[in-house]
Scaffold this active site. Structure first.
Site, PDB file in Angstrom:
ATOM      1  N   ASP A  82      60.422  31.391  58.890  1.00 64.76           N
ATOM      2  CA  ASP A  82      59.339  30.935  58.013  1.00 64.76           C
ATOM      3  C   ASP A  82      58.105  30.474  58.788  1.00 64.76           C
ATOM      4  O   ASP A  82      57.405  29.552  58.380  1.00 64.76           O
ATOM      5  CB  ASP A  82      59.823  29.781  57.094  1.00 64.76           C
ATOM      6  CG  ASP A  82      61.135  30.118  56.423  1.00 64.76           C
ATOM      7  OD1 ASP A  82      61.231  31.223  55.875  1.00 64.76           O
ATOM      8  OD2 ASP A  82      62.058  29.293  56.480  1.00 64.76           O
TER       9      ASP A  82
ATOM     10  N   GLY B  28      55.504  32.232  59.212  1.00 62.24           N
ATOM     11  CA  GLY B  28      54.307  32.920  58.720  1.00 62.24           C
ATOM     12  C   GLY B  28      54.198  34.311  59.324  1.00 62.24           C
ATOM     13  O   GLY B  28      53.105  34.817  59.576  1.00 62.24           O
ATOM     14  N   LYS B  29      55.369  34.945  59.536  1.00 63.05           N
ATOM     15  CA  LYS B  29      55.381  36.282  60.151  1.00 63.05           C
ATOM     16  C   LYS B  29      54.726  37.320  59.263  1.00 63.05           C
ATOM     17  O   LYS B  29      54.106  38.248  59.748  1.00 63.05           O
ATOM     18  CB  LYS B  29      56.829  36.722  60.445  1.00 63.05           C
ATOM     19  CG  LYS B  29      57.485  35.932  61.549  1.00 63.05           C
ATOM     20  CD  LYS B  29      58.840  36.489  61.896  1.00 63.05           C
ATOM     21  CE  LYS B  29      59.929  36.182  60.903  1.00 63.05           C
ATOM     22  NZ  LYS B  29      60.298  34.775  60.743  1.00 63.05           N
TER      23      LYS B  29
ATOM     24  N   GLY C  16      62.685  36.797  53.722  1.00 62.88           N
ATOM     25  CA  GLY C  16      61.730  36.853  52.619  1.00 62.88           C
ATOM     26  C   GLY C  16      60.338  36.965  53.211  1.00 62.88           C
ATOM     27  O   GLY C  16      59.856  36.018  53.800  1.00 62.88           O
ATOM     28  N   HIS C  17      59.747  38.140  53.119  1.00 60.33           N
ATOM     29  CA  HIS C  17      58.422  38.339  53.693  1.00 60.33           C
ATOM     30  C   HIS C  17      57.396  38.533  52.569  1.00 60.33           C
ATOM     31  O   HIS C  17      57.524  39.444  51.767  1.00 60.33           O
ATOM     32  CB  HIS C  17      58.422  39.539  54.652  1.00 60.33           C
ATOM     33  CG  HIS C  17      59.252  39.284  55.883  1.00 60.33           C
ATOM     34  ND1 HIS C  17      59.626  40.256  56.758  1.00 60.33           N
ATOM     35  CD2 HIS C  17      59.774  38.142  56.379  1.00 60.33           C
ATOM     36  CE1 HIS C  17      60.352  39.725  57.737  1.00 60.33           C
ATOM     37  NE2 HIS C  17      60.458  38.445  57.526  1.00 60.33           N
ATOM     38  N   THR C  18      56.424  37.654  52.520  1.00 64.49           N
ATOM     39  CA  THR C  18      55.403  37.746  51.474  1.00 64.49           C
ATOM     40  C   THR C  18      54.122  38.314  52.075  1.00 64.49           C
ATOM     41  O   THR C  18      53.638  37.827  53.088  1.00 64.49           O
ATOM     42  CB  THR C  18      55.108  36.339  50.902  1.00 64.49           C
ATOM     43  OG1 THR C  18      56.347  35.770  50.500  1.00 64.49           O
ATOM     44  CG2 THR C  18      54.170  36.403  49.718  1.00 64.49           C
TER      45      THR C  18
ATOM     46  N   THR D 292      72.128  31.872  52.998  1.00 67.12           N
ATOM     47  CA  THR D 292      71.420  32.375  51.821  1.00 67.12           C
ATOM     48  C   THR D 292      72.417  32.947  50.804  1.00 67.12           C
ATOM     49  O   THR D 292      72.020  33.360  49.728  1.00 67.12           O
ATOM     50  CB  THR D 292      70.419  33.481  52.223  1.00 67.12           C
ATOM     51  OG1 THR D 292      71.145  34.533  52.880  1.00 67.12           O
ATOM     52  CG2 THR D 292      69.347  32.952  53.154  1.00 67.12           C
TER      53      THR D 292
ATOM     54  N   ARG E 180      85.002  46.199  63.605  1.00 67.63           N
ATOM     55  CA  ARG E 180      85.207  47.651  63.508  1.00 67.63           C
ATOM     56  C   ARG E 180      85.831  48.085  62.179  1.00 67.63           C
ATOM     57  O   ARG E 180      86.609  49.011  62.110  1.00 67.63           O
ATOM     58  CB  ARG E 180      86.046  48.155  64.694  1.00 67.63           C
ATOM     59  CG  ARG E 180      85.278  48.036  65.985  1.00 67.63           C
ATOM     60  CD  ARG E 180      86.131  48.173  67.187  1.00 67.63           C
ATOM     61  NE  ARG E 180      86.977  47.012  67.356  1.00 67.63           N
ATOM     62  CZ  ARG E 180      87.629  46.717  68.486  1.00 67.63           C
ATOM     63  NH1 ARG E 180      87.548  47.523  69.505  1.00 67.63           N
ATOM     64  NH2 ARG E 180      88.377  45.651  68.567  1.00 67.63           N
TER      65      ARG E 180
ATOM     66  N   GLN F 123      63.934  36.057  60.363  1.00 72.89           N
ATOM     67  CA  GLN F 123      64.443  34.732  60.761  1.00 72.89           C
ATOM     68  C   GLN F 123      63.681  34.202  61.992  1.00 72.89           C
ATOM     69  O   GLN F 123      62.554  34.588  62.209  1.00 72.89           O
ATOM     70  CB  GLN F 123      65.962  34.761  61.025  1.00 72.89           C
ATOM     71  CG  GLN F 123      66.808  34.944  59.753  1.00 72.89           C
ATOM     72  CD  GLN F 123      66.963  36.398  59.350  1.00 72.89           C
ATOM     73  OE1 GLN F 123      67.277  37.248  60.165  1.00 72.89           O
ATOM     74  NE2 GLN F 123      66.767  36.693  58.094  1.00 72.89           N
TER      75      GLN F 123
ATOM     76  N   VAL G 299      61.468  31.397  50.388  1.00 68.02           N
ATOM     77  CA  VAL G 299      61.132  32.561  49.551  1.00 68.02           C
ATOM     78  C   VAL G 299      62.393  33.126  48.891  1.00 68.02           C
ATOM     79  O   VAL G 299      62.381  33.524  47.733  1.00 68.02           O
ATOM     80  CB  VAL G 299      60.462  33.663  50.415  1.00 68.02           C
ATOM     81  CG1 VAL G 299      60.134  34.890  49.566  1.00 68.02           C
ATOM     82  CG2 VAL G 299      59.194  33.141  51.062  1.00 68.02           C
TER      83      VAL G 299
ATOM     84  N   LYS H 275      49.296  28.217  60.439  1.00 73.21           N
ATOM     85  CA  LYS H 275      49.252  27.022  59.579  1.00 73.21           C
ATOM     86  C   LYS H 275      48.664  25.783  60.260  1.00 73.21           C
ATOM     87  O   LYS H 275      49.082  24.658  59.965  1.00 73.21           O
ATOM     88  CB  LYS H 275      50.644  26.743  59.010  1.00 73.21           C
ATOM     89  CG  LYS H 275      51.101  27.845  58.030  1.00 73.21           C
ATOM     90  CD  LYS H 275      52.402  27.484  57.362  1.00 73.21           C
ATOM     91  CE  LYS H 275      52.305  27.553  55.857  1.00 73.21           C
ATOM     92  NZ  LYS H 275      53.579  27.263  55.184  1.00 73.21           N
TER      93      LYS H 275
ATOM     94  N   THR I 176      44.474  30.675  60.257  1.00 73.03           N
ATOM     95  CA  THR I 176      43.986  29.428  59.648  1.00 73.03           C
ATOM     96  C   THR I 176      44.040  29.425  58.116  1.00 73.03           C
ATOM     97  O   THR I 176      43.543  28.500  57.485  1.00 73.03           O
ATOM     98  CB  THR I 176      42.540  29.146  60.104  1.00 73.03           C
ATOM     99  OG1 THR I 176      41.730  30.285  59.810  1.00 73.03           O
ATOM    100  CG2 THR I 176      42.481  28.843  61.588  1.00 73.03           C
TER     101      THR I 176
HETATM  102  P1  IMP Z   1      72.448  33.551  56.536  1.00 72.54           P
HETATM  103  O1  IMP Z   1      71.493  34.338  57.364  1.00 72.54           O
HETATM  104  O2  IMP Z   1      72.301  33.801  55.057  1.00 72.54           O
HETATM  105  O3  IMP Z   1      73.859  33.667  57.018  1.00 72.54           O
HETATM  106  O4  IMP Z   1      72.082  31.991  56.711  1.00 72.54           O
HETATM  107  C1  IMP Z   1      72.300  31.304  57.932  1.00 72.54           C
HETATM  108  C2  IMP Z   1      71.166  30.310  58.209  1.00 72.54           C
HETATM  109  O5  IMP Z   1      69.961  31.019  58.465  1.00 72.54           O
HETATM  110  C3  IMP Z   1      70.859  29.344  57.064  1.00 72.54           C
HETATM  111  O6  IMP Z   1      70.458  28.110  57.625  1.00 72.54           O
HETATM  112  C4  IMP Z   1      69.670  29.998  56.377  1.00 72.54           C
HETATM  113  O7  IMP Z   1      68.877  29.045  55.686  1.00 72.54           O
HETATM  114  C5  IMP Z   1      68.937  30.561  57.577  1.00 72.54           C
HETATM  115  N1  IMP Z   1      68.097  31.728  57.252  1.00 72.54           N
HETATM  116  C6  IMP Z   1      68.498  32.995  57.016  1.00 72.54           C
HETATM  117  N2  IMP Z   1      67.455  33.797  56.789  1.00 72.54           N
HETATM  118  C7  IMP Z   1      66.357  33.032  56.910  1.00 72.54           C
HETATM  119  C8  IMP Z   1      64.957  33.313  56.825  1.00 72.54           C
HETATM  120  O8  IMP Z   1      64.508  34.448  56.611  1.00 72.54           O
HETATM  121  N3  IMP Z   1      64.119  32.255  57.020  1.00 72.54           N
HETATM  122  C9  IMP Z   1      64.591  31.012  57.312  1.00 72.54           C
HETATM  123  N4  IMP Z   1      65.881  30.702  57.408  1.00 72.54           N
HETATM  124  C10 IMP Z   1      66.762  31.707  57.201  1.00 72.54           C
END
Ligand code: IMP
Length: 431
Positions: free
Chosen positions: A13, A15-16, A40-42, A131, A145, A225, A300, A332, A415
């Protein structure tokens, strides 16, 4: 010719979305190399908002090839519905513009069920806060495997054998968790039904990318991530189940490490985290609330409120090192407008000793207290600044000090969410 990898350098998160969109305009190919629809990419383009989870950000721009690499875990039903939604917004997607690696493992409904059942059954303090989308269980099957991969969808006998192999494991596990066994024939029928929708995009991605490279095309590797969620280098076990750092770009699509020319780390001017796990600079007071409100810090994918805290230079120095970051995009900065004083974590104290990095052991991470430096803030607005001259002197000092502390230069400064509100120092594709 230059190929650029974009990675999050904190807990995701950062801001990619905006930066990837900005770079994807300059790229020919945009490839996802890890993660899945937990991302979640907006993207905001000409006032239109696009929300992407599994699809690479390049899909919304015409004339680009978008690639889902083998390092990704793919929920085929989610992909089909995401494609349908994005088509409704007028975006064209075809096998010419989207390719999925044939060796990509598939996320099945049983993976999501297992993910959620485990989280529900977890004892206090052991929940990961995932998630719930089946990401971890699918990666486990890949390494175990017993995954079903895209290519397996093309042949009924192979598919049946793969499903049987996976269910031998999963039905035993499910029994222990009090879940019903999986309906084998129902699962095969569901997979056969979705197969043509996915197979039309299936391709030997490693080969396509080799040809693109030879033709001098620019490839943008889009990370999801953040590095502190990396399965090896993150705050284990409170991490995601993939390698998130830049080295994964090579294995996650099938190119040599020498094909990566620039690693751009995305760094937020403060720190946030969703889900459980250590977070040394977390602020649970009104300053944390203020950062969350000003930064609109809600997840997101899950809508969860993000935890907020001061900038942690020790952690970012660490993540820049493990990914070999050549330059950062600092995002940000405007969220920090109006603070009298800003704190930056420069190291930790643990059992009376000073450390300049976060130790690996969980109990030590939990006991680390941050060592802060304080800097004066600024009262002027930095929102929408497009040149250094638009920034107050204290904001410039803050940015310069971050560069020093993390031992990495700023390539881009963002910014506001608007794509033009960016100060460019180094173009990663031209460096
Ligand atoms: P998972 O990827 O659903 O297994 O979640 C494992 C951890 O990664 C948790 O703390 C989630 O909140 C975090 N996480 C997974 N995807 C994202 C992302 O895109 N942004 C921020 N945190 C994420």
């Amino acid at each position: 010719m230059a190929n650029v990898v974009v990675v999050g350098a904190q807990w995701g998160d950062e801001g990619k979305g905006k930066i990837v969109d900005w770079l994807s305009e300059r790229a020919d190919v945009i490839a996802r190399f890890q993660g899945g629809h937990n991302a979640g990419h907006t993207l905001v383009i000409d006032g239109q908002v696009y929300k992407l989870n599994a699809l690479p950000s390049g899909v919304v721009r015409g004339g680009k090839l978008s690639v889902i690499g083998n390092g990704v875990v793919l929920d085929p039903w989610h992909l089909v519905s995401e494609i349908a939604k994005i088509r409704e917004q007028g975006v064209e997607i075809s096998p010419e513009t989207l390719m999925v690696a044939e060796n990509t493992p598939l996320i099945l409904p049983l993976h999501g069920e297992l993910d959620r059942a485990r989280e529900e059954a977890a004892a206090k303090g052991t929940k990961i806060g995932t998630t719930g989308r089946g990401i971890g269980p699918c990666y486990e099957d890949k390494v175990g495997r017993r995954a079903i991969r895209v290519a397996d969808l093309a042949d009924r006998a192979t598919l049946e054998a793969r499903v049987d192999r996976a269910l031998t494991h999963h039905n035993a596990l499910r029994a222990g968790l009090g879940l019903e066994p999986v309906d084998r024939d129902g699962l095969i029928a569901k997979l056969e039904e979705i197969a043509p929708e996915i197979l039309q995009y299936a391709a030997p991605v490693w080969k396509v990318l080799t040809e693109k490279r030879k033709a001098g095309k620019r490839i943008l590797f889009e990370g999801a991530q953040g590095s502190l969620l990396d399965i090896d280098f993150g705050t284990y076990p409170f991490v995601t189940s993939s390698n998130v750092i830049a080295g994964q770009a090579a294995t996650g699509v099938g190119i040599g490490p020498g094909s990566i020319d620039f690693v751009l780390g995305i760094v937020k001017a403060y720190t946030t985290r969703v889900g459980e796990g250590p977070f040394p600079t977390e602020l649970t007071d009104e300053t944390g609330e203020r950062l969350g409100e000003r930064g609109r810090e809600f997840g997101v994918v899950t809508g969860r409120k993000r935890r907020c805290g001061w900038f942690d230079a020790a952690l970012v120095r660490q993540t820049c090192a493990v990914s070999g970051v050549n330059g950062i995009a600092l995002t940000k900065l405007d969220v920090l407008d109006g603070f009298d004083t800003l704190k930056i974590c420069v190291g930790y104290e643990l059992d009376g000793e000073r450390l300049d990095y976060l130790p690996t052991a969980s109990d030590q991470q939990a006991r680390c207290t941050p060592v802060y430096e304080e800097m004066p803030g600024w009262s002027e607005s930095t929102e929408g600044a497009r040149s250094w001259a638009d920034l107050p002197a204290n904001a410039i000092k803050y940015v310069r000090h971050i560069e020093e502390l993390i031992d990495c230069p700023v390539a881009l400064l963002s910014t506001s969410p608007e794509r033009e509100d960016t100060i460019l120092v180094t173009d990663p594709f031209e460096d």
